[in-house]
Design an enzyme around this catalytic site. Structure first.
Site, mmCIF file in Angstrom:
data_model
loop_
_atom_site.group_PDB
_atom_site.id
_atom_site.type_symbol
_atom_site.label_atom_id
_atom_site.label_comp_id
_atom_site.label_asym_id
_atom_site.label_seq_id
_atom_site.Cartn_x
_atom_site.Cartn_y
_atom_site.Cartn_z
ATOM 1 N NE ARG A 1 63.870 19.505 55.004
ATOM 2 C CZ ARG A 1 63.096 19.326 53.938
ATOM 3 N NH1 ARG A 1 62.066 18.498 53.983
ATOM 4 N NH2 ARG A 1 63.335 19.978 52.820
ATOM 5 N NE ARG B 1 58.022 15.599 53.776
ATOM 6 C CZ ARG B 1 58.437 16.183 52.664
ATOM 7 N NH1 ARG B 1 58.801 17.452 52.689
ATOM 8 N NH2 ARG B 1 58.503 15.522 51.542
ATOM 9 C CE LYS C 1 55.364 18.763 49.640
ATOM 10 N NZ LYS C 1 56.491 19.608 49.268
ATOM 11 C CE LYS D 1 55.716 20.066 53.806
ATOM 12 N NZ LYS D 1 56.041 21.250 53.013
ATOM 13 C CB CYS E 1 62.538 28.551 49.691
ATOM 14 S SG CYS E 1 62.828 28.874 47.945
ATOM 15 C CB CYS F 1 66.487 23.938 45.599
ATOM 16 S SG CYS F 1 64.907 23.194 45.236
ATOM 17 C CB CYS G 1 60.241 26.344 42.086
ATOM 18 S SG CYS G 1 59.845 25.109 43.336
ATOM 19 C CB CYS H 1 60.081 25.490 50.551
ATOM 20 S SG CYS H 1 60.183 23.963 49.626
#
Ligand code: SF4
Length: 1517
Positions: free
Chosen positions: A1011, A1080, A1150, A1152, A1371, A1377, A1416, A1420
């Site tokens: 990414r 990120r 994470k 964001k 996603c 994934c 899931c 995302c």
């Protein structure tokens, strides 16, 4: 006693064939498309019905074979090993089988053929095989089909010769009873059958004539002849006397009242001492005998010929077709007219034709007549008008018999008879309908899925493309089976080439002549003549020439124009199917290659990969590619459009360029013609990955031209190809040049390898255990998510600590043959999908379940199962809860196992999840093993957490660099997998390939997702081109534009990882901190209309992004130094990195950040840890931001402690301070976030645990100043505005619709190529949007037209999609994934297509409804903010959420759990309708769902799980 009922001729045939054979070859259109015979065959097989003649255990074997897989090849092997073989098929197999029909004539094989098309059968295929020497039998009704099938088998056994029984399927036939057992017993000569079955024919080459001759004896057959003795019989080999004709047999004249005299016997010819080859008389005799038996038992009489009508008639009809019954019944009703029918051996026919007959009309039901005289006409003529018969023989008149409807036979006959009554009757008239109604067409059609290759040919060669055997061409009177053959195509291409040569000569002459009105055409033609053989140059002149000729008006000009296609140097193609890979097409392929002509062949192989394994070895296809390579003069390519589109393009272009024969073998596996592209894709991937279908190009002249001869375009080669290359001595060179091939080439495959691996692993373990003294304990696990495996490993450690000889293995790695020798066995399994075993336990379970001889009487066992009692909301699905564990327990008990302890049922819903039950179960196990009171157990080391990994990593280094160098595996270590995320790359494996690779004993197909970090998603055209290059060179040739405005590559294999990172950095992008527990990529609204404002916000995004970058130099050191650089930390080993913002453990989770510019919430500002709402100052410039904190999406199914959350408003901060606000929020989270539980580590939980106000004050403390009160703002929507828009500077912006952000080329839409072409000339920038679309930004008016043309050329200007599709996003999910539970990107477009009809109907086509899907609950694609969302729960099952706010301001709520497509459509279709009818002015779909009470609103994250529409039903267990 006669029982059962038979409805169709096919059923009748299938039943008798089954009862009379050892092997039935059931020919089907494809393995999954049943034939009219197959259901009955399967029914008999599954009921275990035994055959009458079947040897061995009495149950015949059914072999299913695809129609185009040269079906008769399957008959050879069983035939030669003394098996009675029958074939059930349609007539379409006959013509292509002619080359080897003669090889089976001396075996007692019976081929049952239903004529096609069923409503209007064509008899031409039967007449085509009449010279092959087969015995032919015809039937016309279900009853006849039954009797003739018995006769056919009786005859085959008796004569040892092959019989073809053909019939037209009649739809209006009445049901009949099953055959009479007595009849079957008597008509089939068991003794003769046994004699055949006992002798094997020595193995010879499959296609060689093995010289077998059917034998008969001199002994006379003693047959009791019934009272109405009247027999009929049939054909002999063509090699025998002339006058032996194909013949039909027929209609029963059943006499219900006839008595059944008993038969004495039918002698066995094989008993005889003296034998001789079978003659036609023998066949006649045997068939007469069998017919007599039928008559005696059933009263139905058959004869070789039937003559209907008075004996003194003077004209007669001779009918070969499906309507003889109609004619006969008409004759019986019509006094005075005389007709006869049914052909026969010359002499016999002459015998039965009354002397009074002076003229016979031969009616032949043949659709595609290619010769003037019909075959039967000629045959009849020969037998009636030669030899002794010629004197006074009747005149024979040929007629083509069309389709006669039941109400017209009389009329038809009258016409025929009238003609006969003329002194010189007219020959060759036709009678009946000649044109088959189109719905009954007997066409070979191009399967829709194959259109992909045609499209590519079309795109590449356009007007130059000439397909010789295209199926849509009409070739007057020639059967499509023939026109589709390589021989036909080859011939027609040769003719085409000659025509062009003649055309060139004509042009030459005309160019020198004065035949044109002006000189201009001649001048153009002269120019053309110089370049006529150059594809591109001649093509460039063609439009000009055509234009000049069109205005010239001279006859010469018109003459040339009538052949204008020949001005192009055509690209000549023959299109074939995998049938060409069998013997039946091979000779044609051989012709083409051997000719050396410049002809290109595209051979499409559609056999699904999963079928190849079941294919019978004796009829395996030839590898056309390899065959052509061995020839040495042909260009050969092996391609697969669903694996690599660009490779197909290269191969076709190179084939066209190659001056000589080219063969492109193209893979397109499908079971059914309407298979979804996803199925085709998955089959293709498996085949290419395993090396079954390698992608390559072979140019035998490559080296002469300074190029490679062989280019391998996929990773693996199959054995045969490898051998070829070895022979050619290219392999060694290849390996020298590309050392990585060595490993691929020597890779060994197959389940045997897998077995050996298991054996070895277990033996090695056993060795290790030898030193230990305690009792053995074997722990086997089946695990999907890792919990079962974790428990098993821990239990193993604890067992060892208690002195047990402990072995822990995945169920799939365990050699199951050892199971009954185990002493103590523990099985731990989790629950997958609909109560299924996890992937690595499936085979184990299947074996245990199906084993009949497993004795576990000496085995002590216990099971621990992991599941979720609330996973299945519907009562009827409750039994899925922990089903694998319960099933195992029951089965082991059934096999005699003794329980060590009762099965433990771990439940995610218990207070401590599965641990609750586990902590009760484990002590019981130790107790049962007598090791419960062991002293001095060592402390168990705590499990390694992500925090430990971070600390130990030395600022994100770990052992990444070392792992990259390890070529023995495509993977990296588990801890490095966590660390590489911080560097912007994840390890994944292709889940489409998992099972197959496992079965082949290969490690999963590991690759990396990379990414990029690209603040605000703004890229230059140069960067775009570089990204495109990277995806082609290193990745899977596609790019994903993500929901966080950046580029993502998939499928980068380990050895290309470093080069990819370097290439990205060369493009002035980076991947650092694109994933991992850091801040990120910073997002920003893409705002095409306000470029100046966008520029300011974009700048702020970059500032924030850079400000929060990690400082470690590990990234640079690992990825950006060259391989031969000494591995040093920048500034030397002595200086230790440090992270002023993050510290050594970075963030708990994470992080964001996004910026949204009102009124566009296209970046979903509420969904991120920090959401910044841009505020305009009075001067119209960006003044600062309202700050939201604590948004986040990730959830765990059924874990109510996890929930999505929208950000809380903290206040306003000016532009110059904003990066510090972000920093301080991040720092409060760094120090207060939950580092113990990653499911509770995001900022959203920190804020909710702490309270918004407390959190805010902590931020302000760090800032040392207070945030201002938030400023007013208003959002309209969170979707993109498609199409052209102008900004305030007058520049133009176009938003493309990129479905789910996937940039790829497909034959239908080569979008990636188009965007690259645009990037080459674009002067502005590209903006990636948060909805995964793309904006072509900053096009000047002057460039607009050019840009519009380019976009139109590549179909990129299309934005005519439904509002729902335009507002949707998904996603990635499968196949890459690792967390995906269900499809998403590959499925959402399909679901939307299924909904669009109802939207259209309800007038909602243009209405925007925000729909999102993820594979899931990690979320995302930010599903929780959509008006309607689907979140994957198991493969094919989704949780459905409703009621989200249109502009992303409100979370949605669970409406239904685990529903499948059918239920989704059932809910949404009426709901959309209702929305259309009942919505208020301007009311959005999400709001509507709430107003009508479908769903309660979710006011904040903490109430997400409250008031859901569907509470779980109470657990009954
Ligand atoms: S939402 Fe889940 S399935 Fe989809 S890409 Fe993210 S992690 Fe994978």
């Amino acid at each position: 006693m006669v029982v059962g009922s038979v409805k169709t001729p096919e059923e009748a045939v299938a039943r008798i064939a089954y009862l009379s054979s050892d092997v039935v070859i059931s020919v089907q259109p494809s393995l999954s498309n049943a034939s009219a015979f197959s259901a009955k065959l399967e029914e008999l097989l599954s009921s275990g019905v035994k055959g009458v003649l079947t040897a061995s255990n009495g149950v015949p074997e059914i072999q299913t074979v695809r129609q185009n897989a040269d079906p008769l090849l399957s008959a050879f092997q069983p035939m030669r090993s003394g098996k009675l073989v029958s074939v059930t098929a349609t007539s379409s197999i006959l013509l292509p089988s002619i080359p080897h029909l003669y090889k089976i004539i001396n075996y007692p094989v019976v081929i049952h053929v239903s004529l096609q098309p069923s409503e209007f059968p064509d008899y031409s295929e039967i007449t085509s095989i009449r010279q092959t020497g087969l015995i032919l039998l015809q039937s016309e009704s279900t009853q006849e089909a039954q009797d003739m099938t018995i006769a056919a088998h009786g005859l085959a056994v008796k004569t040892g010769k092959a019989v073809v029984h053909f019939f037209a399927s009649s739809s209006d036939d009445s049901e009949i009873s099953n055959e009479d057992a007595l009849l079957l017993g008597r008509a089939l000569d068991r003794a003769a059958a046994r004699t055949y079955q006992s002798g094997k024919i020595a193995s010879t080459s499959l296609y060689a004539d093995d010289g077998v001759v059917a034998q008969t004896s001199n002994s006379a057959a003693s047959v009791a002849v019934g009272t109405n003795g009247h027999t009929s019989g049939l054909v002999t080999p063509a090699s025998e006397a002339s006058g032996i004709e194909p013949s039909s047999n027929g209609t029963s004249t059943a006499d219900e009242n006839s008595t059944r005299p008993s038969l004495t016997s039918i002698s066995s010819l094989h008993d005889a001492i003296e034998s001789r080859p079978i003659s036609s008389d023998d066949i006649y005799k045997h068939s007469s005998t069998i017919f007599e038996v039928i008559k005696q038992v059933t009263g139905r009489s058959y004869s070789v010929f039937e003559y209907t009508g008075p004996r003194n008639a003077d004209v007669a009809l001779f009918v070969f077709g499906s309507t003889t019954g109609l004619f006969r019944s008409t004759i019986t009703r019509t006094a005075g007219d005389d007709y006869s029918r049914r052909p026969w051996f010359g002499a016999k026919l002459a015998e039965i034709v009354p002397n009074s007959i002076s003229k016979i009309a031969v009616l032949e039901q043949i659709m595609n007549k290619t010769t003037k005289w019909g075959p039967l006409f000629l045959d009849l003529l020969t037998c009636l008008r030669t030899g002794a018969a010629v004197k006074g023989a009747p005149v024979v008149i040929g007629r083509q018999l069309g389709f006669i409807t039941p109400d017209t036979p009389r009329q038809a006959m009258r016409g025929v008879v009238q003609n006969l009554k003329f002194r010189s009757p007219v020959q060759n008239l036709s009678v009946g309908l000649e044109d088959v109604p189109t719905n009954a067409g007997h066409k070979i059609s191009q399967p829709a899925v194959e259109a992909a290759y045609m499209k590519i040919l079309d795109q590449l060669f356009g007007k130059r493309l000439h397909i010789a055997n295209s199926l849509d061409k009409s070739n007057a009177g020639i059967s499509p089976t023939i026109t589709a053959s390589p021989e036909y195509g080859y011939g027609s291409l040769l003719a085409r080439m000659e025509r062009r040569q003649a055309f060139i000569e004509k042009v030459e002459k005309l160019a020198k002549s004065n035949d044109f009105t002006t000189r201009i055409p001649a001048e153009w033609l002269s120019r053309w003549l110089i370049v006529a053989d150059d594809e591109a140059k001649s093509a460039a002149l063609v439009p000009g020439i055509i234009m000049r000729l069109s205005v010239d008006g001279s006859p010469a000009a018109y003459d040339l124009l009538s052949d204008k296609a020949l001005f192009y140097k055509e690209s000549h193609w023959l299109i074939g199917s995998d049938a060409w890979s069998y013997d039946l097409g091979n000779s044609g392929v051989h012709h083409v290659i051997a000719s050396g002509k410049n002809i290109n062949m595209l051979v499409i192989d559609s056999q699904p990969y999963s079928e190849h394994a079941v294919a019978n070895a004796s009829r395996r296809k030839k590898d056309v590619g390899l065959y052509a390579m061995n020839f040495g003069n042909a260009f050969v390519a092996s391609v697969a459009v669903y694996s690599s589109y660009t490779q197909v393009l290269h191969a076709m272009l190179e084939a066209d360029k190659f001056d000589g024969p080219s063969v492109v073998v193209a893979y397109l596996p499908y079971n059914k013609e309407d298979d979804s592209p996803l199925t085709v894709l998955q089959e293709t991937k498996k085949a290419v990955d395993i090396g079954y279908w390698p992608l390559y190009r072979w140019n035998p002249r490559g080296e002469e031209e300074g190029e490679k001869n062989f280019s391998l375009d996929s990773e693996r080669l199959k054995q045969e190809l490898q051998e070829f290359l070895k022979r050619e001595n290219h392999l060694s060179q290849l390996v020298k040049r590309n050392p990585q091939f060595a490993a691929n080439l020597s890779g060994s495959y197959g389940t045997e390898v897998r077995q050996q691996q298991k054996r070895k692993a277990k033996d090695a373990f056993n060795k290790l255990l030898e030193g230990l003294s305690g009792p053995p304990l074997t722990i086997l696990f089946a695990s999907d998510g890792g919990n079962a495996e974790g428990l098993a490993q821990r239990l193993g450690r604890r067992g060892k600590a208690r002195g047990l000889k402990t072995l822990v293995l995945a169920m799939e790695d365990y050699p199951i043959e050892d199971l009954s020798t185990e002493e103590n066995l523990v099985l731990i399994t989790s629950t997958a999908g609909q109560g299924e075993f996890p992937q690595n336990g499936r085979n184990f379970w299947e074996t245990v379940k199906n084993s009949t001889d497993l004795d576990l009487a000496t085995v002590n066992y216990t099971v621990f199962a992991l599941g979720d009692s609330h996973y299945w909301p519907r009562k009827e699905d409750k039994h899925y809860y922990n089903k694998p564990g319960k099933d195992l327990d029951k089965r082991l008990a059934d096999l005699g196992g003794k329980k060590l302890a009762n099965t433990g049922l771990g439940d995610d819903q218990d207070p401590d999840g599965y641990q609750t039950a586990y902590s009760e179960w484990e002590p019981k196990l130790w107790k049962a093993l007598g090791v419960d009171n062991v002293d001095g157990l060592p402390d168990e080391p705590p499990p390694i957490t992500n925090e430990d990994i971070k600390i130990a990593s030395n600022f994100l280094r770990g052992t990444i660099a070392e792992g990259l160098k390890d070529e023995s595996t495509g993977a990296i270590s588990a801890s490095d997998q966590q660390l590489t995320k911080f560097h912007g790359t994840y390890m994944q494996d292709d889940r489409d390939l998992r099972d197959e690779r496992k079965a082949q004993g290969l490690e999963p197909s590991y690759s990396f997702m990379i990414r990029c970090r690209l603040a605000s998603g703004v890229a230059t055209p140069e960067q775009w081109i570089k990204m495109d290059d990277i995806s082609n060179e290193f990745g899977n040739r596609t790019m994903k534009l993500t929901t966080r405005q950046t580029f993502q590559f998939h499928g980068v294999i380990k050895r290309k990882l470093k080069s990819t990172m370097q290439a990205i950095n060369k493009a002035l992008m980076t991947t650092i901190a694109a994933c991992g527990d850091v801040n990120r990529n910073v997002m920003c609204s893409s705002l095409p209309q306000h470029s100046a404002f966008h520029a300011q916000a974009h700048e702020a995004a970059i500032l924030i992004s850079n400000h929060l970058l990690p400082s470690t130099t590990a990234y640079h050191e690992i990825w950006l130094t060259d391989d031969d650089d000494k591995k040093v930390q920048v500034a030397g080993d002595a200086v230790v990195d440090h992270e002023p913002l993050y510290g050594p453990t970075y963030l708990p989770r994470k992080f964001k950040i996004t910026i949204a510019i009102p009124p566009h919430n296209d970046t979903d500002v509420y969904a991120h840890d920090i959401g910044l709402i841009a505020i305009k100052g009075e001067d119209g410039k960006l003044s600062g931001f309202n700050v939201l904190a604590g948004g986040g999406m990730g959830v765990t199914h059924n874990n109510k402690k996890t929930y999505p959350r929208t950000g809380s408003m903290l206040g306003y901060a000016p532009l110059d301070k904003i990066r510090f606000v972000c920093e301080k929020i991040m720092l409060v989270q760094r120090d207060n976030g939950d580092r113990k539980n990653r499911k509770h580590a995001r900022l959203k939980y920190t804020i909710d645990d702490m309270g918004v106000e407390v959190f805010k004050s902590k931020v302000e403390d760090l800032l040392t100043w207070k945030l201002e009160k938030s400023r007013p703002f208003k959002f309209d929507s969170n979707i993109d505005t498609f199409g052209w828009q102008k900004d305030e500077n007058g520049r133009n912006h176009f938003t493309f619709f990129i479905e789910n952000g996937r940039i790829e080329d497909t034959p239908e839409f080569p979008m990636k190529t188009g965007l690259r072409e645009i990037a080459k000339v674009h002067k502005g920038e590209f903006r990636l949007t948060g909805n995964q679309h793309l904006i072509l930004s900053g096009v000047e008016d002057a460039d607009l037209e050019n840009m519009r043309d380019l976009m139109a050329k590549h179909k990129l200007d299309n934005i005519q999609f439904s509002g729902l599709r335009l507002s949707s996003s998904a996603c990635v999910a499968f196949p890459t994934c690792g967390l995906a539970m269900a499809e998403s990107e590959r499925y959402l477009p399909v679901l939307i297509s299924k909904l669009e009809g109802i939207l259209e109907e309800s007038g909602l086509h243009h209405d925007s409804i925000v729909m999102r899907m993820t594979g899931c609950p990690n979320g995302c694609a930010r599903p929780w903010l959509a008006e309607v969302a689907f979140v994957g729960k198991a493969y094919g099952a989704y949780n459905m959420y409703l009621g989200g706010g249109y502009h992303g301001q409100r979370l949605n709520k669970l409406y239904r759990s685990s529903i499948k497509e059918e239920e989704i459509l059932e809910i949404l279709k009426p709901l959309f309708k209702r929305y259309a009818l009942e919505r208020q002015d301007g009311e959005r779909f999400g709001d509507f769902c709430i107003r009508i009470g479908m769903i309660k609103p979710t006011t904040e994250g903490k109430t997400f799980h409250d008031d859901v529409a569907e509470e779980d039903a109470e657990d009954e267990e």
